[in-house]
Design a protein around this motif. Structure first.
Motif, PDB file in Angstrom:
ATOM      1  N   GLY A 582       0.882  -1.165  -0.011  1.00 15.44           N
ATOM      2  CA  GLY A 582       0.079  -0.047  -0.010  1.00 15.44           C
ATOM      3  C   GLY A 582       0.729   1.082  -0.050  1.00 15.44           C
ATOM      4  O   GLY A 582       2.165   1.275  -0.339  1.00 15.44           O
ATOM      5  N   THR A 583       0.218   2.301   0.268  1.00 14.46           N
ATOM      6  CA  THR A 583       0.962   3.588   0.314  1.00 14.46           C
ATOM      7  C   THR A 583       1.500   4.142   1.557  1.00 14.46           C
ATOM      8  O   THR A 583       2.454   4.859   1.654  1.00 14.46           O
ATOM      9  CB  THR A 583      -0.292   4.830  -0.218  1.00 14.46           C
ATOM     10  N   GLU A 584       1.104   3.628   2.647  1.00 11.80           N
ATOM     11  CA  GLU A 584       1.855   4.024   3.979  1.00 11.80           C
ATOM     12  C   GLU A 584       1.661   2.772   4.890  1.00 11.80           C
ATOM     13  O   GLU A 584       0.896   2.075   4.894  1.00 11.80           O
ATOM     14  CB  GLU A 584       0.975   5.186   4.490  1.00 11.80           C
ATOM     15  N   LEU A 585       2.580   2.786   5.904  1.00  9.54           N
ATOM     16  CA  LEU A 585       2.724   1.847   6.840  1.00  9.54           C
ATOM     17  C   LEU A 585       1.444   1.901   7.616  1.00  9.54           C
ATOM     18  O   LEU A 585       1.032   3.111   8.492  1.00  9.54           O
ATOM     19  CB  LEU A 585       4.019   1.971   7.658  1.00  9.54           C
ATOM     20  N   ALA A 586       0.669   0.995   7.945  1.00  9.75           N
ATOM     21  CA  ALA A 586      -0.519   1.013   8.824  1.00  9.75           C
ATOM     22  C   ALA A 586      -0.442  -0.059   9.880  1.00  9.75           C
ATOM     23  O   ALA A 586       0.290  -1.231   9.880  1.00  9.75           O
ATOM     24  CB  ALA A 586      -1.766   0.678   7.930  1.00  9.75           C
ATOM     25  N   TYR A 624       0.454  -3.117  17.806  1.00  9.60           N
ATOM     26  CA  TYR A 624       0.603  -3.251  16.443  1.00  9.60           C
ATOM     27  C   TYR A 624      -0.395  -4.211  15.824  1.00  9.60           C
ATOM     28  O   TYR A 624      -0.492  -5.150  16.691  1.00  9.60           O
ATOM     29  CB  TYR A 624       1.763  -3.728  15.648  1.00  9.60           C
ATOM     30  N   ALA A 625      -1.694  -3.723  14.992  1.00  8.37           N
ATOM     31  CA  ALA A 625      -2.468  -4.755  14.731  1.00  8.37           C
ATOM     32  C   ALA A 625      -3.295  -5.244  16.017  1.00  8.37           C
ATOM     33  O   ALA A 625      -3.900  -6.225  15.898  1.00  8.37           O
ATOM     34  CB  ALA A 625      -1.935  -5.940  14.059  1.00  8.37           C
ATOM     35  N   TRP A 626      -3.706  -4.361  16.654  1.00  9.02           N
ATOM     36  CA  TRP A 626      -4.396  -4.488  18.175  1.00  9.02           C
ATOM     37  C   TRP A 626      -5.703  -4.190  17.762  1.00  9.02           C
ATOM     38  O   TRP A 626      -6.464  -3.314  18.158  1.00  9.02           O
ATOM     39  CB  TRP A 626      -3.682  -3.580  18.991  1.00  9.02           C
ATOM     40  N   PRO A 630      -7.730  -5.703  12.061  1.00 12.01           N
ATOM     41  CA  PRO A 630      -6.874  -4.616  11.890  1.00 12.01           C
ATOM     42  C   PRO A 630      -6.476  -4.238  10.536  1.00 12.01           C
ATOM     43  O   PRO A 630      -6.441  -5.377   9.654  1.00 12.01           O
ATOM     44  CB  PRO A 630      -5.651  -4.963  12.895  1.00 12.01           C
ATOM     45  N   ASN A 631      -6.165  -3.052  10.238  1.00 17.43           N
ATOM     46  CA  ASN A 631      -5.519  -2.485   9.024  1.00 17.43           C
ATOM     47  C   ASN A 631      -4.019  -2.616   9.413  1.00 17.43           C
ATOM     48  O   ASN A 631      -3.618  -2.082  10.255  1.00 17.43           O
ATOM     49  CB  ASN A 631      -5.788  -1.182   8.472  1.00 17.43           C
ATOM     50  N   ALA A 632      -3.222  -3.792   8.786  1.00 23.14           N
ATOM     51  CA  ALA A 632      -1.735  -3.901   9.189  1.00 23.14           C
ATOM     52  C   ALA A 632      -1.361  -4.434   7.986  1.00 23.14           C
ATOM     53  O   ALA A 632      -1.525  -5.277   7.248  1.00 23.14           O
ATOM     54  CB  ALA A 632      -1.953  -4.977  10.257  1.00 23.14           C
TER      55      ALA A 632
END
Length: 650
Positions: A582-586, A624-626, A630-632
């Motif tokens: 994708g375009t950014e770290l999520a 993270y991914a909590w 999640p979006n991860a």
């Protein structure tokens, strides 16, 4: 007594003894033709024969026979040396009358267990991605399948209930109803090693981890000690006679509380009005479509227009229904089925489908979890033969007849699967003599509401199984829960995230491995159709950690953090080639001492990730991914997803 009488008695006794002495060897369900035995070790073979009788066992891979004597109850067992993988072989067992086991392979045996995502078959209620082609291509005669039936036992039993008569070679005919995760795991391992694989599949949908744990271990844990002892004591006293009466009374109360059941008739099954009925989309679990959190009875109806009476009986298909249904046409019962995992298909006589409008009503009872008509749209139809199919998916109407919260739970069932130790007793204990290579496990959904408890329960289960099998710390590979449920717009608490964290922390147990599936779940289906990647990811761990292959098997795993000004620097194991899609770290959230989390922006710097948020000037923790779903998108060079994690212990 005269001599002739005595002789006659002696002759009869000798004849009876002769019949007993020639009694045929009997074997447990786990041992038979087509089985796989663990390679390069000593495996146990066992069975029954005439008491105090020599039993001779011959294996075609060695010239040396094994001779053992059965004990006073007829039981015998023997340790047999196995060669490196190969076959097929023959084993002959005789106590005077021989039986022959054929087509035996020497290879690797994996025990496959857990709840419904392990149980999920390629076809049937599962229908994994591309299932028809997968089944058609499943020509792997050196992969062998043993399916264990659903059985509970309050005390340990020695014999399991086995489906299909025992071991089967993997083919399009045998694999369709088998565990898809287990099959895809074995297929990948076999393709990369050439070693025959035996799969013992013993799982049960919707079950809790403590049901799969022995009483010996559970009685050392305060949360389970009392209930485990109660189950054991009740079994020993055989004091469960009133359970059936309690269950019958509760079921009568459910029926009496059904608003659509009046004076002995299902009046809503013939209600053609729209008053008090609301719209709902079918197929879909009603929790997702209209009724979040409802367990109970819901009537669903749809009007069908018949323009021409069919010449032959019609077929009604309603995909699957969770849990039980009664299906009516114009107020008359045309069929009923019990069980969430059964396909619904009913025959409607052609004489019942006269031209005009007809009313189809489905009364659905759901005892817990998801409820309603679910599955694929193309499975909800009325087949009128030569006139074609009428699509019944789309808009229906519903009316709630009972919310179980108003009635109370069913009485604790003596036969229920979700009780401490009862599945270990019936579906694990019978295999403890059977030498295995390792275990693959997919479970946790049913323990998600007790994630803190799972942090000790799950490692205890692993230790428990290893202790009982008594073959060392065999590999125990498990699946971390996939993403599921609706996405959330802000960071927050999540039971599923907590359960995943408990699974992650179980990696401290030696010789374990975890397949991360946070990227391949389904927001609306607790049973994701992509089981290929689940099995493959388990297999990648096995290939690397068990079979010595040089392959990647893990995405990034959090290892350490460091506060740098207003940011937090995160370090990872398996950090080779960190990247994101994708375009950014999520997926990252950051908090200060107030424990309030905000979405963070992140960047990859070499083998580190730097995260920060303008709302947090003095960060102390990262998650993270909590979330449930999640979006991860953090991965590494392998493309495997990063493990969800948290740096705090709040």
């Amino acid at each position: 007594m005269n001599v002739k009488s005595l002789a006659a008695i002696l002759t009869a006794v000798l004849l009876l003894n002769g019949l007993n002495l020639s009694a045929k060897i009997t074997l447990p369900g786990a041992i038979g033709s087509n089985m796989v035995l663990q390679q390069s070790t000593k495996v146990t073979l066992w069975g029954k024969a005439v008491p105090i009788k020599n039993v001779t066992l011959k294996c075609s891979w060695t010239k040396t026979p094994y001779v053992i004597k059965s004990n006073a109850t007829g039981n015998w067992e023997v340790k047999v040396n196995t060669p490196a993988y190969g076959g097929p072989y023959i084993i002959t067992i005789s106590d005077g009358e021989a039986i022959t086991l054929k087509n035996i392979m020497i290879g690797e045996v994996w025990f496959c267990s857990g709840q419904s995502n392990m149980e999920m078959p390629l076809a049937g209620w599962g229908k994994v991605d591309n299932y028809e082609q997968e089944i058609n291509d499943a020509n792997y005669p050196n992969i062998r399948l043993l399916q264990v039936n659903h059985v509970t036992a309050d005390l340990p039993v020695d014999e399991a209930s086995i489906a299909a008569g025992g071991w089967q070679s993997c083919s399009a005919k045998t694999v369709a109803a088998f565990s898809s995760t287990a099959y895809f795991f074995a297929r990948t391992v076999y393709k990369n090693t050439g070693i025959p694989i035996g799969l013992i599949h013993s799982s049960w949908g919707g079950t809790i981890a403590e049901a799969w744990t022995s009483a010996t271990t559970l009685k050392t844990m305060s949360d389970f000690k009392a209930e485990t002892e109660r189950i054991q004591n009740q079994a020993l006293l055989n004091n469960g006679a009133n359970q059936g009466e309690l269950q019958a009374k509760w079921e009568k109360n459910v029926k009496d509380a059904d608003l659509g059941f009046v004076a002995g008739k299902y009046i809503w099954a013939a209600d053609t009005t729209e008053k008090d009925w609301r719209k709902i989309t079918v197929p879909a679990l009603w929790e997702d479509a209209a009724l979040p959190g409802l367990d109970g009875i819901v009537y669903l109806k749809k009007k069908i227009l018949i323009t021409e009476q069919p010449k032959t009986d019609a077929k009604l298909s309603l995909a699957q229904i969770d849990d039980n249904d009664m299906t009516f046409l114009d107020g008359r019962l045309i069929g009923e089925t019990t069980g969430y995992n059964q396909n619904r298909s009913y025959k409607i006589p052609a004489t019942s489908l006269t031209p005009g409008e007809h009313l189809l009503v489905v009364r659905v009872f759901d005892s817990g979890g998801g409820g309603g008509i679910y599955g694929e749209k193309n499975e909800v139809f009325l087949d009128l033969g030569n006139q074609g199919k009428v699509d019944l998916s789309g808009e229906w109407h519903y009316r709630v007849a009972l919310d179980l919260k108003k009635l109370g739970p069913a009485p604790a069932a003596n036969q229920g699967a979700n009780r401490p130790t009862v599945l270990f007793n019936a579906m694990v204990n019978p295999f403890l003599k059977y030498t295995i290579k390792g275990v693959i496990w997919y479970q946790g959904e049913s323990n998600a509401e007790r994630a803190a408890q799972y942090r000790t329960l799950f490692p205890a289960l692993i230790s428990d199984w290893r202790k009982h099998w008594n073959i060392g710390n065999f590999p125990f590979l498990f699946v971390q829960l996939a993403n599921f449920k609706a996405k959330t717009s802000a960071p927050g608490n999540s039971q599923w995230a907590e359960l995943r964290d408990a699974q992650l922390n179980t990696l401290f147990v030696p010789n374990t491995g975890m397949a991360v599936t946070i990227d391949i779940g389904d927001a609306k289906d607790i049973h994701p159709k992509n089981k290929q990647d689940v099995g493959n990811r388990l297999a990648l761990i096995a290939l690397a950690k068990v079979y010595g292959k040089d392959n990647a098997y893990s995405g990034p795993q959090y290892s350490a953090m460091k506060v740098v000004n207003q940011s937090i620097e995160l370090s990872f194991r398996f950090a080779n080639g960190l990247k994101f899609s994708g375009t950014e770290l999520a997926g990252f959230a950051i908090a200060g001492a107030d424990k309030k989390f905000y979405w963070a922006t992140g960047k990859i710097v070499g083998d580190k990730v730097i995260v920060s948020a303008t709302e947090v000037s003095q960060p102390v923790a990262v998650r993270y991914a909590w979330a449930d779903n999640p979006n991860a998108n953090l991965t590494n060079k392998s493309g495997l997803p990063a493990t969800p994690f948290r740096t705090d212990a709040w």
